[in-house]
Design a protein around this motif. Structure first.
Motif, PDB file in Angstrom:
ATOM      1  N   ALA A  51       4.347  -1.926 -18.916  1.00  0.00           N
ATOM      2  CA  ALA A  51       3.048  -2.587 -18.864  1.00  0.00           C
ATOM      3  C   ALA A  51       3.194  -4.104 -18.861  1.00  0.00           C
ATOM      4  O   ALA A  51       2.464  -4.813 -18.146  1.00  0.00           O
ATOM      5  CB  ALA A  51       2.195  -2.139 -20.050  1.00  0.00           C
ATOM      6  N   VAL A  52       4.156  -4.611 -19.631  1.00  0.00           N
ATOM      7  CA  VAL A  52       4.387  -6.061 -19.660  1.00  0.00           C
ATOM      8  C   VAL A  52       4.859  -6.561 -18.306  1.00  0.00           C
ATOM      9  O   VAL A  52       4.400  -7.600 -17.795  1.00  0.00           O
ATOM     10  CB  VAL A  52       5.399  -6.411 -20.764  1.00  0.00           C
ATOM     11  CG1 VAL A  52       5.795  -7.880 -20.666  1.00  0.00           C
ATOM     12  CG2 VAL A  52       4.817  -6.120 -22.142  1.00  0.00           C
ATOM     13  N   ASP A  80       1.258 -19.480 -10.465  1.00  0.00           N
ATOM     14  CA  ASP A  80       1.885 -19.379 -11.785  1.00  0.00           C
ATOM     15  C   ASP A  80       2.281 -17.935 -12.077  1.00  0.00           C
ATOM     16  O   ASP A  80       1.517 -16.997 -11.832  1.00  0.00           O
ATOM     17  CB  ASP A  80       0.923 -19.872 -12.866  1.00  0.00           C
ATOM     18  CG  ASP A  80       0.655 -21.369 -12.757  1.00  0.00           C
ATOM     19  OD1 ASP A  80       1.614 -22.114 -12.474  1.00  0.00           O
ATOM     20  OD2 ASP A  80      -0.511 -21.781 -12.926  1.00  0.00           O
ATOM     21  N   PHE A  81       3.484 -17.789 -12.594  1.00  0.00           N
ATOM     22  CA  PHE A  81       3.974 -16.506 -13.087  1.00  0.00           C
ATOM     23  C   PHE A  81       4.256 -16.646 -14.577  1.00  0.00           C
ATOM     24  O   PHE A  81       4.244 -17.751 -15.129  1.00  0.00           O
ATOM     25  CB  PHE A  81       5.245 -16.085 -12.346  1.00  0.00           C
ATOM     26  CG  PHE A  81       5.036 -15.696 -10.919  1.00  0.00           C
ATOM     27  CD1 PHE A  81       4.721 -14.393 -10.587  1.00  0.00           C
ATOM     28  CD2 PHE A  81       5.149 -16.640  -9.912  1.00  0.00           C
ATOM     29  CE1 PHE A  81       4.524 -14.030  -9.262  1.00  0.00           C
ATOM     30  CE2 PHE A  81       4.960 -16.291  -8.588  1.00  0.00           C
ATOM     31  CZ  PHE A  81       4.646 -14.976  -8.265  1.00  0.00           C
ATOM     32  N   ALA A  82       4.532 -15.513 -15.210  1.00  0.00           N
ATOM     33  CA  ALA A  82       4.832 -15.549 -16.642  1.00  0.00           C
ATOM     34  C   ALA A  82       6.116 -16.326 -16.914  1.00  0.00           C
ATOM     35  O   ALA A  82       6.296 -16.897 -17.988  1.00  0.00           O
ATOM     36  CB  ALA A  82       4.947 -14.121 -17.182  1.00  0.00           C
ATOM     37  N   THR A  91       0.819  -1.210   0.000  1.00  0.00           N
ATOM     38  CA  THR A  91       0.000   0.000   0.000  1.00  0.00           C
ATOM     39  C   THR A  91       0.856   1.264   0.000  1.00  0.00           C
ATOM     40  O   THR A  91       0.314   2.370   0.007  1.00  0.00           O
ATOM     41  CB  THR A  91      -0.923   0.017   1.234  1.00  0.00           C
ATOM     42  OG1 THR A  91      -0.140  -0.163   2.423  1.00  0.00           O
ATOM     43  CG2 THR A  91      -1.967  -1.084   1.143  1.00  0.00           C
ATOM     44  N   VAL A  92       2.187   1.124  -0.009  1.00  0.00           N
ATOM     45  CA  VAL A  92       3.037   2.309  -0.089  1.00  0.00           C
ATOM     46  C   VAL A  92       2.979   2.871  -1.507  1.00  0.00           C
ATOM     47  O   VAL A  92       2.820   2.129  -2.480  1.00  0.00           O
ATOM     48  CB  VAL A  92       4.502   1.952   0.283  1.00  0.00           C
ATOM     49  CG1 VAL A  92       4.583   1.481   1.710  1.00  0.00           C
ATOM     50  CG2 VAL A  92       5.072   0.911  -0.662  1.00  0.00           C
ATOM     51  N   PRO A  93       3.094   4.188  -1.643  1.00  0.00           N
ATOM     52  CA  PRO A  93       3.013   4.809  -2.979  1.00  0.00           C
ATOM     53  C   PRO A  93       4.294   4.598  -3.784  1.00  0.00           C
ATOM     54  O   PRO A  93       5.153   5.467  -3.860  1.00  0.00           O
ATOM     55  CB  PRO A  93       2.788   6.295  -2.652  1.00  0.00           C
ATOM     56  CG  PRO A  93       3.413   6.481  -1.311  1.00  0.00           C
ATOM     57  CD  PRO A  93       3.207   5.197  -0.574  1.00  0.00           C
ATOM     58  N   GLN A  94       4.433   3.430  -4.383  1.00  0.00           N
ATOM     59  CA  GLN A  94       5.635   3.089  -5.130  1.00  0.00           C
ATOM     60  C   GLN A  94       5.267   2.178  -6.293  1.00  0.00           C
ATOM     61  O   GLN A  94       4.475   1.242  -6.129  1.00  0.00           O
ATOM     62  CB  GLN A  94       6.645   2.381  -4.224  1.00  0.00           C
ATOM     63  CG  GLN A  94       7.925   1.965  -4.918  1.00  0.00           C
ATOM     64  CD  GLN A  94       8.804   3.158  -5.256  1.00  0.00           C
ATOM     65  OE1 GLN A  94       9.140   3.953  -4.386  1.00  0.00           O
ATOM     66  NE2 GLN A  94       9.155   3.302  -6.511  1.00  0.00           N
ATOM     67  N   ASP A  95       5.795   2.476  -7.469  1.00  0.00           N
ATOM     68  CA  ASP A  95       5.555   1.638  -8.646  1.00  0.00           C
ATOM     69  C   ASP A  95       6.633   0.566  -8.691  1.00  0.00           C
ATOM     70  O   ASP A  95       7.765   0.802  -9.109  1.00  0.00           O
ATOM     71  CB  ASP A  95       5.595   2.493  -9.913  1.00  0.00           C
ATOM     72  CG  ASP A  95       5.125   1.703 -11.131  1.00  0.00           C
ATOM     73  OD1 ASP A  95       4.919   0.486 -11.004  1.00  0.00           O
ATOM     74  OD2 ASP A  95       4.984   2.314 -12.212  1.00  0.00           O
ATOM     75  N   PHE A  96       6.279  -0.654  -8.240  1.00  0.00           N
ATOM     76  CA  PHE A  96       7.262  -1.718  -8.168  1.00  0.00           C
ATOM     77  C   PHE A  96       7.649  -2.226  -9.557  1.00  0.00           C
ATOM     78  O   PHE A  96       8.746  -2.751  -9.739  1.00  0.00           O
ATOM     79  CB  PHE A  96       6.701  -2.877  -7.327  1.00  0.00           C
ATOM     80  CG  PHE A  96       6.326  -2.456  -5.934  1.00  0.00           C
ATOM     81  CD1 PHE A  96       7.286  -1.973  -5.079  1.00  0.00           C
ATOM     82  CD2 PHE A  96       5.013  -2.528  -5.502  1.00  0.00           C
ATOM     83  CE1 PHE A  96       6.953  -1.582  -3.792  1.00  0.00           C
ATOM     84  CE2 PHE A  96       4.678  -2.140  -4.232  1.00  0.00           C
ATOM     85  CZ  PHE A  96       5.642  -1.663  -3.366  1.00  0.00           C
ATOM     86  N   ALA A  97       6.769  -2.078 -10.512  1.00  0.00           N
ATOM     87  CA  ALA A  97       7.114  -2.467 -11.873  1.00  0.00           C
ATOM     88  C   ALA A  97       8.246  -1.594 -12.415  1.00  0.00           C
ATOM     89  O   ALA A  97       9.125  -2.068 -13.130  1.00  0.00           O
ATOM     90  CB  ALA A  97       5.891  -2.369 -12.778  1.00  0.00           C
ATOM     91  N   GLY A 111       1.756  -9.422 -11.896  1.00  0.00           N
ATOM     92  CA  GLY A 111       0.414  -9.415 -11.332  1.00  0.00           C
ATOM     93  C   GLY A 111       0.045  -8.111 -10.666  1.00  0.00           C
ATOM     94  O   GLY A 111      -0.942  -8.052  -9.912  1.00  0.00           O
ATOM     95  N   LEU A 112       0.804  -7.040 -10.930  1.00  0.00           N
ATOM     96  CA  LEU A 112       0.552  -5.762 -10.263  1.00  0.00           C
ATOM     97  C   LEU A 112      -0.595  -4.987 -10.899  1.00  0.00           C
ATOM     98  O   LEU A 112      -0.995  -3.949 -10.361  1.00  0.00           O
ATOM     99  CB  LEU A 112       1.827  -4.905 -10.302  1.00  0.00           C
ATOM    100  CG  LEU A 112       3.042  -5.509  -9.580  1.00  0.00           C
ATOM    101  CD1 LEU A 112       4.263  -4.629  -9.771  1.00  0.00           C
ATOM    102  CD2 LEU A 112       2.746  -5.698  -8.105  1.00  0.00           C
ATOM    103  N   ASP A 113      -1.111  -5.484 -12.030  1.00  0.00           N
ATOM    104  CA  ASP A 113      -2.242  -4.821 -12.663  1.00  0.00           C
ATOM    105  C   ASP A 113      -3.574  -5.281 -12.081  1.00  0.00           C
ATOM    106  O   ASP A 113      -4.633  -4.751 -12.435  1.00  0.00           O
ATOM    107  CB  ASP A 113      -2.233  -5.089 -14.172  1.00  0.00           C
ATOM    108  CG  ASP A 113      -2.255  -6.580 -14.488  1.00  0.00           C
ATOM    109  OD1 ASP A 113      -1.810  -7.372 -13.625  1.00  0.00           O
ATOM    110  OD2 ASP A 113      -2.709  -6.944 -15.589  1.00  0.00           O
TER     111      ASP A 113
END
Length: 325
Positions: free
Chosen positions: A49-50, A77-79, A29-35, A56-58
């Motif tokens: 975006a990929v 499962d992950f990509a 919930t911290v304001p950070q874009d982990f991607a 799974g962050l989308d």
């Protein structure tokens, strides 16, 4: 006994769930874009975006939490492939599964803990018992004074001194390095000897003082005085009655120390440049690799709960007066 174990295991599962939920929502919930952290500096919107989709962050935060918790039990499962249970997620930095990273580092941390444990228990408890046995004598004062002096040292201070003398000046030993026990036990012991001795030196002082004080206290108990009044040998009373009762506070502290060491001896690993669980936790915090940080936290919480249960069981074995109910 069985009912006690069942209650404690159920309680441990509930606590682990609450710890997992707390750490997940605290980090995610911290304001950070982990991607963006995973993608790097020169990252195009398409790649971002990929990566967000692959991690799974989308998805909604509740969906991410459900997948995280169920992944621990059933895998997910992950990509990049399937993460078998217990799946603690995927590293943002390396793409490696968190559980695999922990398993890769854990043998070193376990070796560090077991070796140091054997040394400081044998030396610490032995010195404490000797001081209690010879209370008020020169031996007692010498052991007590040495324990006070050693307790003032810290690993990050004593470690470089020992390295400078034993490794760099005299060349008696090589720099500490982990070698798997299964490959060569002697090489394994030689590579971990310096960290063992330095870490054990710090812990020995604590256990020496504690074992001495608890032993002296036990020698004043009524059942010990009764055994003496019956004409039993001093040595028999000392080890059969007093020593057993003195172990309860020592077992309590030992459980806390073991859980901390198995979760990662951070200072020791950094002092001797060893890549264990503690080093993994610090590195993941510095790089904001939150899945790894969360995984290490849950891993440490598991050992804390497990050792608390084992400590309660040992209580009942040491002192029959302890009622688990």
């Amino acid at each position: 006994m069985l009912q006690f174990l069942i209650r404690r295991l159920i309680g441990a599962v509930v606590i682990m769930f609450l710890i997992g939920a707390f750490t997940f929502f605290l980090f995610y919930t911290v304001p950070q874009d982990f991607a963006a952290l995973s993608c790097g500096k020169n990252c195009s919107p398409e790649n971002l975006a990929v990566i967000r989709e692959n991690l799974g962050l989308d998805k909604p935060i509740t969906t991410q939490f459900w997948e995280f918790m169920t992944g621990i039990v059933a895998g997910r499962d992950f990509a990049t492939g399937h993460c078998a249970a217990p799946c603690l997620g995927q590293s943002f930095s390396t793409g490696e599964f968190v559980w695999d990273s922990i398993l890769d580092r854990f043998p070193l941390t376990l070796s560090l803990t077991v070796g140091g444990l054997v040394i400081f228990l044998i030396v610490g408890l032995g010195a404490g018992l000797l001081a209690a046995w010879k209370r008020g004598t020169v031996a007692d004062r010498a052991v007590s004074g040495a324990s006070i002096v050693l307790s003032s040292f810290q690993i990050y201070f004593l470690g470089p001194i020992v390295l400078g003398i034993v490794v760099y000046q005299t060349g008696w030993l090589d720099n500490p390095k982990y070698h798997p026990f299964t490959e060569n036990p002697l090489t394994w012991a030689a590579g971990m000897l310096i960290p063992w001795v330095v870490m054990a030196t710090i812990f020995t002082a604590q256990y020496t003082r504690m074992s001495r004080s608890t032993m002296i206290e036990q020698l004043q108990e009524e059942h010990v005085r009764t055994a003496r009044a019956k004409g039993m040998k001093q040595s028999y009373v000392f080890f059969r009655y007093a020593w057993r009762g003195s172990l309860i506070p020592i077992v309590t502290i030992l459980g806390i120390d073991l859980s901390a060491l198995l979760s990662g001896a951070v200072v020791t690993e950094f002092t001797f440049d060893l890549a264990g669980i503690g080093r993994l936790a610090v590195d993941s915090s510095l790089t904001k690799d939150l899945p790894v940080t969360m995984g290490v936290m849950l891993f440490g919480a598991f050992f804390i709960l497990l050792l608390n249960i084992l400590v309660d069981l040992v209580y009942a074995y040491i002192d029959p007066r302890v009622r688990l109910s």
